[in-house]
Every structure is written in structure tokens, then in C-alpha cells.
Design a protein around this motif. Structure first.
Motif, PDB file in Angstrom:
ATOM      1  N   ILE A 527       0.853  -1.190   0.000  1.00  7.82           N
ATOM      2  CA  ILE A 527       0.000   0.000   0.000  1.00  7.82           C
ATOM      3  C   ILE A 527       0.889   1.241   0.000  1.00  7.82           C
ATOM      4  O   ILE A 527       1.822   1.372   0.802  1.00  7.82           O
ATOM      5  CB  ILE A 527      -0.915   0.006   1.244  1.00  7.82           C
ATOM      6  N   TRP A 528       0.570   2.121  -0.921  1.00  9.93           N
ATOM      7  CA  TRP A 528       1.343   3.374  -1.047  1.00  9.93           C
ATOM      8  C   TRP A 528       0.374   4.536  -0.892  1.00  9.93           C
ATOM      9  O   TRP A 528      -0.651   4.603  -1.576  1.00  9.93           O
ATOM     10  CB  TRP A 528       2.035   3.416  -2.407  1.00  9.93           C
ATOM     11  N   THR A 529       0.682   5.450   0.025  1.00  8.48           N
ATOM     12  CA  THR A 529      -0.189   6.598   0.264  1.00  8.48           C
ATOM     13  C   THR A 529       0.594   7.879   0.004  1.00  8.48           C
ATOM     14  O   THR A 529       1.195   8.470   0.909  1.00  8.48           O
ATOM     15  CB  THR A 529      -0.724   6.594   1.703  1.00  8.48           C
ATOM     16  N   PRO A 530       0.640   8.329  -1.239  1.00  9.52           N
ATOM     17  CA  PRO A 530       1.346   9.577  -1.554  1.00  9.52           C
ATOM     18  C   PRO A 530       0.516  10.784  -1.131  1.00  9.52           C
ATOM     19  O   PRO A 530      -0.630  10.656  -0.711  1.00  9.52           O
ATOM     20  CB  PRO A 530       1.502   9.522  -3.071  1.00  9.52           C
ATOM     21  N   ALA A 531       1.110  11.951  -1.265  1.00 10.41           N
ATOM     22  CA  ALA A 531       0.403  13.185  -0.899  1.00 10.41           C
ATOM     23  C   ALA A 531       0.728  14.264  -1.919  1.00 10.41           C
ATOM     24  O   ALA A 531       1.734  14.212  -2.622  1.00 10.41           O
ATOM     25  CB  ALA A 531       0.818  13.634   0.505  1.00 10.41           C
ATOM     26  N   ASN A 532      -0.136  15.245  -2.005  1.00 10.20           N
ATOM     27  CA  ASN A 532       0.142  16.423  -2.820  1.00 10.20           C
ATOM     28  C   ASN A 532       1.145  17.317  -2.111  1.00 10.20           C
ATOM     29  O   ASN A 532       1.344  17.234  -0.894  1.00 10.20           O
ATOM     30  CB  ASN A 532      -1.147  17.215  -3.076  1.00 10.20           C
ATOM     31  N   TYR A 533       1.759  18.197  -2.880  1.00  5.53           N
ATOM     32  CA  TYR A 533       2.703  19.167  -2.312  1.00  5.53           C
ATOM     33  C   TYR A 533       1.976  20.034  -1.282  1.00  5.53           C
ATOM     34  O   TYR A 533       0.915  20.591  -1.560  1.00  5.53           O
ATOM     35  CB  TYR A 533       3.279  20.028  -3.436  1.00  5.53           C
ATOM     36  N   GLU A 534       2.548  20.103  -0.088  1.00  2.00           N
ATOM     37  CA  GLU A 534       1.992  20.856   1.042  1.00  2.00           C
ATOM     38  C   GLU A 534       0.568  20.408   1.393  1.00  2.00           C
ATOM     39  O   GLU A 534      -0.212  21.169   1.957  1.00  2.00           O
ATOM     40  CB  GLU A 534       2.030  22.360   0.756  1.00  2.00           C
ATOM     41  N   ASN A 535       0.240  19.161   1.033  1.00  2.00           N
ATOM     42  CA  ASN A 535      -1.050  18.551   1.388  1.00  2.00           C
ATOM     43  C   ASN A 535      -2.250  19.396   0.940  1.00  2.00           C
ATOM     44  O   ASN A 535      -3.265  19.499   1.652  1.00  2.00           O
ATOM     45  CB  ASN A 535      -1.128  18.303   2.899  1.00  2.00           C
ATOM     46  N   GLU A 536      -2.130  19.989  -0.239  1.00  2.00           N
ATOM     47  CA  GLU A 536      -3.247  20.757  -0.794  1.00  2.00           C
ATOM     48  C   GLU A 536      -4.030  19.881  -1.769  1.00  2.00           C
ATOM     49  O   GLU A 536      -3.437  19.246  -2.645  1.00  2.00           O
ATOM     50  CB  GLU A 536      -2.743  22.015  -1.505  1.00  2.00           C
ATOM     51  N   TYR A 537      -5.366  19.834  -1.603  1.00  2.00           N
ATOM     52  CA  TYR A 537      -6.226  19.014  -2.449  1.00  2.00           C
ATOM     53  C   TYR A 537      -7.383  19.860  -2.977  1.00  2.00           C
ATOM     54  O   TYR A 537      -7.866  20.758  -2.303  1.00  2.00           O
ATOM     55  CB  TYR A 537      -6.763  17.811  -1.676  1.00  2.00           C
ATOM     56  N   ASP A 538      -7.803  19.552  -4.206  1.00  9.81           N
ATOM     57  CA  ASP A 538      -8.832  20.353  -4.858  1.00  9.81           C
ATOM     58  C   ASP A 538     -10.167  19.644  -4.996  1.00  9.81           C
ATOM     59  O   ASP A 538     -11.138  20.248  -5.464  1.00  9.81           O
ATOM     60  CB  ASP A 538      -8.360  20.775  -6.258  1.00  9.81           C
ATOM     61  N   GLY A 539     -10.227  18.373  -4.640  1.00 11.35           N
ATOM     62  CA  GLY A 539     -11.474  17.652  -4.891  1.00 11.35           C
ATOM     63  C   GLY A 539     -11.612  17.388  -6.381  1.00 11.35           C
ATOM     64  O   GLY A 539     -10.631  17.125  -7.080  1.00 11.35           O
ATOM     65  N   PRO A 540     -12.824  17.473  -6.942  1.00  6.01           N
ATOM     66  CA  PRO A 540     -12.997  17.270  -8.382  1.00  6.01           C
ATOM     67  C   PRO A 540     -12.183  18.317  -9.175  1.00  6.01           C
ATOM     68  O   PRO A 540     -12.310  19.520  -8.929  1.00  6.01           O
ATOM     69  CB  PRO A 540     -14.502  17.450  -8.597  1.00  6.01           C
ATOM     70  N   ILE A 541     -11.398  17.840 -10.102  1.00  5.24           N
ATOM     71  CA  ILE A 541     -10.476  18.736 -10.808  1.00  5.24           C
ATOM     72  C   ILE A 541     -10.291  18.240 -12.232  1.00  5.24           C
ATOM     73  O   ILE A 541     -10.239  17.028 -12.496  1.00  5.24           O
ATOM     74  CB  ILE A 541      -9.120  18.798 -10.058  1.00  5.24           C
ATOM     75  N   THR A 542     -10.218  19.156 -13.199  1.00  4.89           N
ATOM     76  CA  THR A 542      -9.949  18.771 -14.587  1.00  4.89           C
ATOM     77  C   THR A 542      -8.484  18.396 -14.739  1.00  4.89           C
ATOM     78  O   THR A 542      -7.616  18.800 -13.950  1.00  4.89           O
ATOM     79  CB  THR A 542     -10.283  19.908 -15.557  1.00  4.89           C
ATOM     80  N   LEU A 543      -8.197  17.643 -15.782  1.00  3.48           N
ATOM     81  CA  LEU A 543      -6.800  17.254 -16.023  1.00  3.48           C
ATOM     82  C   LEU A 543      -5.937  18.482 -16.308  1.00  3.48           C
ATOM     83  O   LEU A 543      -4.761  18.519 -15.920  1.00  3.48           O
ATOM     84  CB  LEU A 543      -6.722  16.269 -17.188  1.00  3.48           C
ATOM     85  N   ARG A 544      -6.500  19.473 -16.978  1.00  2.00           N
ATOM     86  CA  ARG A 544      -5.722  20.693 -17.224  1.00  2.00           C
ATOM     87  C   ARG A 544      -5.301  21.332 -15.907  1.00  2.00           C
ATOM     88  O   ARG A 544      -4.130  21.678 -15.724  1.00  2.00           O
ATOM     89  CB  ARG A 544      -6.528  21.694 -18.057  1.00  2.00           C
ATOM     90  N   ARG A 545      -6.248  21.479 -14.998  1.00  2.00           N
ATOM     91  CA  ARG A 545      -5.912  22.112 -13.724  1.00  2.00           C
ATOM     92  C   ARG A 545      -4.975  21.221 -12.898  1.00  2.00           C
ATOM     93  O   ARG A 545      -4.078  21.714 -12.219  1.00  2.00           O
ATOM     94  CB  ARG A 545      -7.179  22.418 -12.931  1.00  2.00           C
ATOM     95  N   ALA A 546      -5.157  19.910 -12.989  1.00  2.00           N
ATOM     96  CA  ALA A 546      -4.287  18.991 -12.248  1.00  2.00           C
ATOM     97  C   ALA A 546      -2.843  19.136 -12.699  1.00  2.00           C
ATOM     98  O   ALA A 546      -1.912  19.121 -11.881  1.00  2.00           O
ATOM     99  CB  ALA A 546      -4.765  17.554 -12.439  1.00  2.00           C
TER     100      ALA A 546
END
Length: 782
Positions: A527-546
Motif C-alpha cells: 500500500i502506497w499513500t502519496p500526498a500532494n505538495y503541502e497537502n493541498e487538495y482540490d477535490g474534483p479537478i480537470t486534467l488541465r488544472r491537475a
């Protein structure tokens, strides 16, 4: 008293008087034989040695006069109207080209400096032989201004110029096994003050002796023993030094040529006599001034005053001042001890000794020597970098791989020396800012690499491989294998688009929405649990914005839907870096590649799926003919339309994403790119490009310890400064749109068709047939 007469001696044989005569003179004969025979033998041996050494000199001179080392040139200097270049910078460029400062200008290869203006007569290019005037804006008291306003050809009528192409600058004579740098020039190109400084301190009777100065040698010995001068005089003439350092070294090797033995000294004398009978004094002086050893810069041995002028003072030898010429002459006696870089006080004292020696010999007045002796020693610390040493090292390897050229060839390269200077400045100033940030935490001294290429051709235009070549010759641009991190993410999206087309799917587009939220991934029972930079998450997001905001979770999910093995297999088409495994971490660039390899991979985007290998060679000319160069093949690795989708998505990285700092810093041209930050903030990257220029910047620590800065913090400012200056005066160019692309207005948040009520509308690119058909469900019509 009677006396008895003495008895008569018996009569001697008739031959006896002759034998006595011989016996009385036999010692003279023996003495004559004892002296004469060795003398004859000495004369015979000396004559034989003289003839043999003369033949060696003739053979060596044949090689000396017919150049055997390749010369490396950059691409011709091109200046455009509106380019950000100041008058001092333009003077630097002219010194790079070997132009002489004269007033007024009369011949090609000369320039004159006026008030906020330059007059130049180019040697080559589209205005060869014409006088061209460069006009710069005045510098304000606060240091602003000073940029190029316009250029005009001066003739019967003045003609404003949009651009001008001049000479191809000589970077260096290619380094041989001894890593020597030199640039041979005729004596007429060396200013008299330079030759006079050398003669005054090294060999005042140069034009009077015949190779060995017996009077000077005796005087030097007596002066050094009994004299009152505070410096030691030398006994070797310039001819002897040339013989020892050039001819004997090539015959015997360095150590044996410099050993203090009667045989070596006798050989040196004989060869000096022979050389003086074969060459004029001026030719000997020319050879000496082009060959004399003047110390080390980095791993290079510097030979000749023309190369020293470039590396000590950033000038062409023809533009040396009296003080600069005396400084170079002073270094000759002991380059390590009198190095103006390592020991400026010693260099100043020795320079003053040279100045006073010039006054004693009548070359300059005593007043001129006194005035000059009060000037400081001012060297150009980074002059070595101006000759693009990292690029030269890279090119040496390419020469071995792509051609069998050797000997007296002229190598014309892709390097743009103007862009190289800008790159060096951007790296230096960027690292100063990074150092200041790190000093507030834990003082460290990171390294940086920058490589700029023309993506349309694969030509390397600039290359900086580290903080200072003088301190470290390790070329991080070409050789440092580091994890690319997030700069790999665009290839994840490209692989996803490619796979979707192969599978006939229409649900993977730049407007596809994924959930960006904390997620665990299971692979191989782990099991691997990565994280976003500075633990910021956007919820539903387009691939462009991702992609624009470099969201890890969203990218891993796209890689998962594509198949981690499929992403790895697709990347192996590039044959770049260490082949990655098909693990989830591949989405975050957890493998190794060099900045040069990353730059190669990114050529696929401006070339719409075509991977173009990078190269530094343009032409190799030998005897007026071009030699063949093995061309690296291009390779199509992706579709035009899918590649354009990712390129178009990367425009948002700069316009509104992690690299938006480039816009706030004043970079306005249309561009695409991607920041990169590896695990634990070890490496900082930024890769960005316009249709005509692609640049990769890496910042990190050589020991692979944590840098502690993101790509946006450490690498992006260097990229922005370089690109803004490199493309000054260029108009913005749009990326070509291939067939099969349609544009649709969508809601930026939902990825659905925009309605008049949608507050955030974006014109998105789609492959024809994959564009959304449903309206935005959130913003209803008003």
C-alpha cells in the motif's frame, strides 16, 4: 802541476741527435694530441648533434606552422533590433570576436566607442566591410536604460537595420590530452606594449643575441649574487625558453625537458642557435608569445598571451592596456606564484616590477610606469565561463561519437555565445538568490544546470553545467542523473491520451474530471499513500488544472487508468534515462535522467510527437571541404494531435499554475512548461519552451541531499530571467494546431460545455469527437 786532460767521450751514432730532438719535444706532441683529438671529437659530436637537432627543429617547425589542433567556433553573432544588450555587453561580444578597438574605425574587425554608441566594421556576415552604428539609450543616474535603441548602416545614406549577422566567434582551440587552451594569432595582432613587457622582464637583449646571451647570463648570475635588485634576473633567453617549453618538451616530455643537467642545457643551447638561424627574431617572438605557459584555469593549462588576455581580462589581446600587458608578462616567471586570481598582491608587485623594467629599457617613460603602478589588479573572475567550457567538453565527446575528424579542422558548432552569456548570468544571479534563502536555514551551496536548445532542429544553443567551471568541471547538464519528479507528469498525460486513442475511448480529455483527494494505492500487495505538495487538495479537478497545479494524486489516478506498465512501456520508446519500472511511483518521475535527456524528451511537444536528438555540431571543415557527420535519426513517439493537447495544457502551468511567477516577473511571450520538485524537495526543475526555444533548468546539491526548495522557488526564476533576455525583441509565436483539433468553450470547474451563466469559461482543445456535449450542470441559465 800537471793536469790530466779529460777523456774524450765516445763518438755518438749519427742518428742520436735526431732522437734527442724528438725526445725533447714529445710532451708537446702528446699534449697536442690530448687536446686536439678530444676537441676534434667534440666538434664532430657537436656538429652531428647540431645537424640532428636541426632536423628535429625542422620537423617540429613544420608542425608548428601548420596548425594541427582543431578550432571550435560558435554560431555567428546575430543582433536584432529590440534585443536587450547594453553598450558594455556589446563590447564584450566584440572582444569575443577578436575585434580591435580603434578610433576611427578603418578596417574590418575594428570598433570605436562613442557616447552611447558604437561604430563597427564587421569582418563577415551580411554587412561585411560596411560601417554599422549601434545606438544605445542613455543610462540614468539610477542605472536604468542603456539598452540598444537601433542599428544603422552608415554609407551614402543611413539605413535602419532590423538585424545584423557578424562573425562566428572562436571558442577555443580544442583541448588535447594535456587539456591546453590557446588561440594563436600573428605578431601583428599582438600590441607592441605586450611584446615589450615580455622582452623587458624576460630577455632585454632579445634582438641582439644569437639565441644564447652569454653576456646576459653572466650579468644575471652576478646580479642575483651581488646585486641590489629585489627580484631575480633570468639567464635564459626567449629563444631558450621556447626551445625548452616547446621543442624539448615534445621530444623528451615535460619532466626531462626541465631537468637541470649538462646534457639538457647543451641541447637547449644548440637548438637555440639552430632556431635563430632558421627563423627571424619576430617569428621566434610570435611563437613564444603564442606558446608561453601562463597557469591554470579550472582543469585547463593556459598557453599564450592571446588566451591569457581572454581568461584574465575578458579581452581580445589587441585591446590590452599597458597595465594588463605588464600583469600577463609578470606571470611568466612563476604562474602559480604570481596568479592574479589566487595571489593578487603578488601579481601587483610583479606587474610593477615589469613596468619599471619597461622604463629602464626605454619602452615607456618613468612617469608612465609610476602612474600605472598605482592601478589595481582587475581580472574577470568568470572569463573562463565565457568560452563555454562545459559545452566544449560535451562537444569533445560528440566529436568522438559522430565523426572521425582530427588534426587541423575548423569545427562550427550550434552554440550561440550571446545566449551563453545570458545563461551564465541567469544561473549566477539565480544561485545568489537561492544561497540567500538557504543561508537563513542551513548554509549550503547548491549547483545548477541550464541547457537551451532550438527544439525545431535539436541544436544546443547554450549550456551551463555548474556554478563555476573553475571550481568543478563536472558537467551536470550532460552527466548528472537525477530524478525528474514532476517534470515527467506531462508524459503521463500524453501516454494516457495515446492509450485512449488506441482503445477507442473518448472519456480521457483535458477537461476530464478526477477526484483530487487523499488516496492509497495498492500494488504488488503493498500500500502506497502519496500526498500532494503541502497537502493541498482540490477535490474534483480537470486534467488541465491537475497538470497546471502539479497535483500528484490526480496524476497517479490517470496513470492507474492508463496502466502503470503501459506508461513505463510507452516511455521506453524514448530510450531516455534509466528505464523505469511499472510502479505507481512512475507517475511522479521516480527514475533518473540528465537535464540533457529531459531536454531531448521535451522536444516532442513543440515538434508535435517527433523526438529530435540534441547535437552541438553544425559543420566540420578540413582543407576547405566539409567532412561527413553522422546524423542522429529522429523518431516519432506520439501523435500530433495528442501531443498538442498536452502542450496546450502546459500553457496553463505558466499562465495560472505553479509557474505563474514567470508572468509576474515580466515574461509575456506565449509559452508552455512544467515545474518539477522531487521527493523531499531534493531536486528543483523547470522546463519551459516557446516554438523557437526550449530551456531546462535544474538546481540541487551534488550529494543528493535535500535542497528544501521547490522548482518554482529555485529553478523557475533562472528560467524566467534567461528566457526574457534571450527572446527580447522576438514577437510571440503561437504553437501550431494540427488537423483533428477542435476548440470548445467549457466551464473550467466542471469540464462541461459552458453556459452564459458560467463565471469561469475556458476555450479548451479536444480531439475531434471527444469534446463534451453536455452543458455545465452547476451554472444554470439566467
Amino acid at each position: 802541476m800537471s793536469t790530466v786532460p779529460p777523456a774524450k767521450s765516445p763518438a755518438k751514432p749519427a742518428s742520436r741527435p735526431r732522437l734527442a730532438f724528438l725526445r725533447g719535444r714529445s710532451w708537446k706532441l702528446y699534449a697536442a694530441l690530448a687536446i686536439g683529438i678530444p676537441a676534434l671529437l667534440f666538434v664532430a659530436v657537436t656538429a652531428y648533434a647540431y645537424i640532428q637537432l636541426s632536423q628535429l627543429i625542422d620537423a617540429r617547425m613544420h608542425g608548428e606552422f601548420q596548425r594541427t589542433d582543431p578550432r571550435i567556433f560558435g554560431r555567428p553573432l546575430t543582433i536584432r533590433r529590440g534585443q536587450r544588450v547594453t553598450l558594455p555587453q556589446m563590447v564584450d561580444r566584440l572582444n569575443d570576436l577578436g575585434y580591435a578597438q580603434r578610433s576611427p574605425v578603418e578596417q574590418p574587425g575594428q570598433f570605436a566607442i562613442g557616447r552611447d554608441a558604437l561604430a563597427i566594421v564587421p569582418r563577415a556576415g551580411d554587412r561585411a566591410g560596411q560601417t554599422v552604428r549601434f545606438v544605445f539609450s542613455p543610462v540614468t543616474p539610477k542605472g536604468a536604460g542603456g539598452g540598444l535603441q537601433y542599428m544603422e548602416a552608415v554609407g551614402k545614406r543611413k539605413e535602419r537595420l532590423e538585424s545584423i549577422e557578424m562573425d562566428a566567434p572562436l571558442l577555443t582551440a580544442i583541448i588535447n590530452e594535456g587539456r591546453e587552451k590557446r588561440r594563436d594569432v600573428p605578431l601583428a595582432a599582438i600590441p607592441p606594449r605586450m611584446a615589450q613587457a615580455v622582452i623587458a622582464i624576460e630577455d632585454r637583449r632579445f634582438y641582439d643575441h644569437s639565441g644564447v646571451d652569454w653576456f646576459g647570463t653572466t650579468r644575471a648570475v652576478l646580479t642575483n649574487i651581488f646585486g641590489s635588485k629585489h627580484y631575480l634576473g633570468g639567464g635564459s633567453t626567449l629563444t631558450q625558453q621556447l626551445v625548452k617549453n616547446t621543442f624539448l618538451t615534445s621530444m623528451w616530455g615535460l619532466d626531462k625537458a626541465r631537468e637541470k643537467s649538462p646534457r639538457r642545457k647543451a641541447t637547449e643551447w644548440l637548438m637555440s642557435f639552430a632556431l635563430e638561424r632558421r627563423l627571424s627574431k619576430d617569428k621566434i617572438l610570435e611563437l613564444y608569445l603564442n606558446d608561453v605557459y601562463l597557469g591554470q584555469r579550472g582543469s585547463f593549462a593556459i598557453h599564450g598571451v592571446p588566451e591569457a588576455a581572454r581568461l584574465f581580462f575578458g579581452k581580445d589581446v589587441s585591446n590590452l592596456s599597458l597595465v594588463e600587458a605588464a600583469t600577463i608578462a609578470g606571470v611568466i616567471q612563476s604562474p602559480p606564484y604570481y596568479s592574479p586570481f589566487q595571489h593578487p598582491d603578488r601579481a601587483r608587485d610583479r606587474r610593477n616590477t615589469v613596468l619599471h623594467a619597461m622604463a629602464e629599457t626605454g619602452f615607456i617613460s618613468a612617469d608612465a610606469a609610476e602612474r600605472a603602478s598605482h592601478e589595481p589588479v582587475q581580472t574577470v573572475q568568470r572569463a573562463l565561463e565565457s568560452e563555454a567550457p562545459y559545452f566544449v567538453d560535451y562537444l569533445t565527446q560528440e566529436l568522438q561519437e559522430r565523426t572521425k575528424a582530427a588534426g587541423a579542422v575548423d569545427v562550427y558548432t550550434t552554440l550561440d555565445l550571446h545566449l551563453q552569456r545570458i545563461a551564465q548570468d541567469a544561473v549566477r544571479e539565480g544561485l545568489i538568490k537561492v544561497d540567500a534563502i538557504l543561508a537563513r536555514r542551513k548554509p549550503r551551496f547548491p549547483q545548477a544546470a541550464l541547457i537551451a536548445v532550438d527544439p525545431r532542429t535539436g541544436e544546443v544553443l547554450a549550456m551551463v553545467g555548474g556554478r563555476s567551471y573553475n571550481q568543478s568541471q563536472y558537467n551536470r547538464a550532460a552527466n548528472a542523473k537525477r530524478q525528474p519528479g514532476s517534470v515527467f507528469k506531462p508524459f503521463v498525460y500524453l501516454a494516457a491520451f495515446e492509450r485512449a486513442q488506441e482503445d477507442g475511448r473518448t472519456d480521457i480529455t483535458p477537461a476530464t474530471v478526477v477526484d483530487d483527494e487523499p488516496t492509497s494505492f495498492t500494488f504488488n500487495n503493498q500500500i502506497w499513500t502519496p500526498a500532494n505538495y503541502e497537502n493541498e487538495y482540490d477535490g474534483p479537478i480537470t486534467l488541465r488544472r491537475a497538470l497546471a497545479h502539479s497535483r500528484n494524486i490526480a496524476t497517479i489516478k490517470i496513470a492507474e487508468s492508463t496502466g502503470f506498465d503501459n506508461v513505463a512501456a510507452w516511455w521506453r520508446r524514448f530510450a531516455i534515462g534509466t528505464p523505469p519500472k511499472g510502479y505507481p511511483s512512475i507517475a511522479l518521475g521516480v527514475f533518473e535522467a540528465t537535464p540533457l535527456e529531459i531536454a531531448t524528451a521535451y522536444t516532442v511537444f513543440p515538434n508535435q510527437g517527433l523526438l529530435r536528438p540534441l547535437h552541438g555540431l553544425l559543420r566540420i571543415v578540413s582543407g576547405g571541404k566539409d567532412l561527413p557527420i553522422a546524423a542522429a535519426p529522429t523518431k516519432t513517439v506520439a501523435r500530433k494531435d495528442t501531443t498538442f493537447l498536452v502542450t496546450n495544457m502546459m500553457r496553463s502551468v505558466i499562465n495560472e499554475g505553479t509557474a505563474a511567477g514567470a508572468r509576474s516577473a515580466g515574461f509575456t511571450l506565449d509559452a508552455a512548461g512544467k515545474t518539477g520538485t522531487t521527493n523531499d524537495l531534493r531536486d528543483a526543475w523547470f522546463v519551459g519552451f516557446t516554438p523557437e526555444l526550449l530551456t531546462v533548468v535544474w538546481v540541487g546539491l551534488d550529494d543528493n541531499q535535500v535542497l528544501g526548495l521547490s522548482g518554482a522557488q529555485a529553478a523557475l526564476p533562472i528560467w524566467t530571467q534567461f528566457m526574457a533576455r534571450a527572446l527580447a525583441g522576438h514577437t510571440s509565436q503561437a504553437f501550431d494546431v494540427p488537423d483533428g483539433i477542435v476548440f470548445v468553450d467549457i466551464d473550467k470547474d466542471t469540464g462541461k460545455l459552458a453556459t452564459p451563466a458560467c463565471p469561469n469559461v475556458f476555450r479548451e482543445a479536444f480531439l475531434a469527437g471527444t469534446e463534451p456535449t453536455e452543458p455545465c450542470p452547476i451554472h444554470s441559465f439566467q
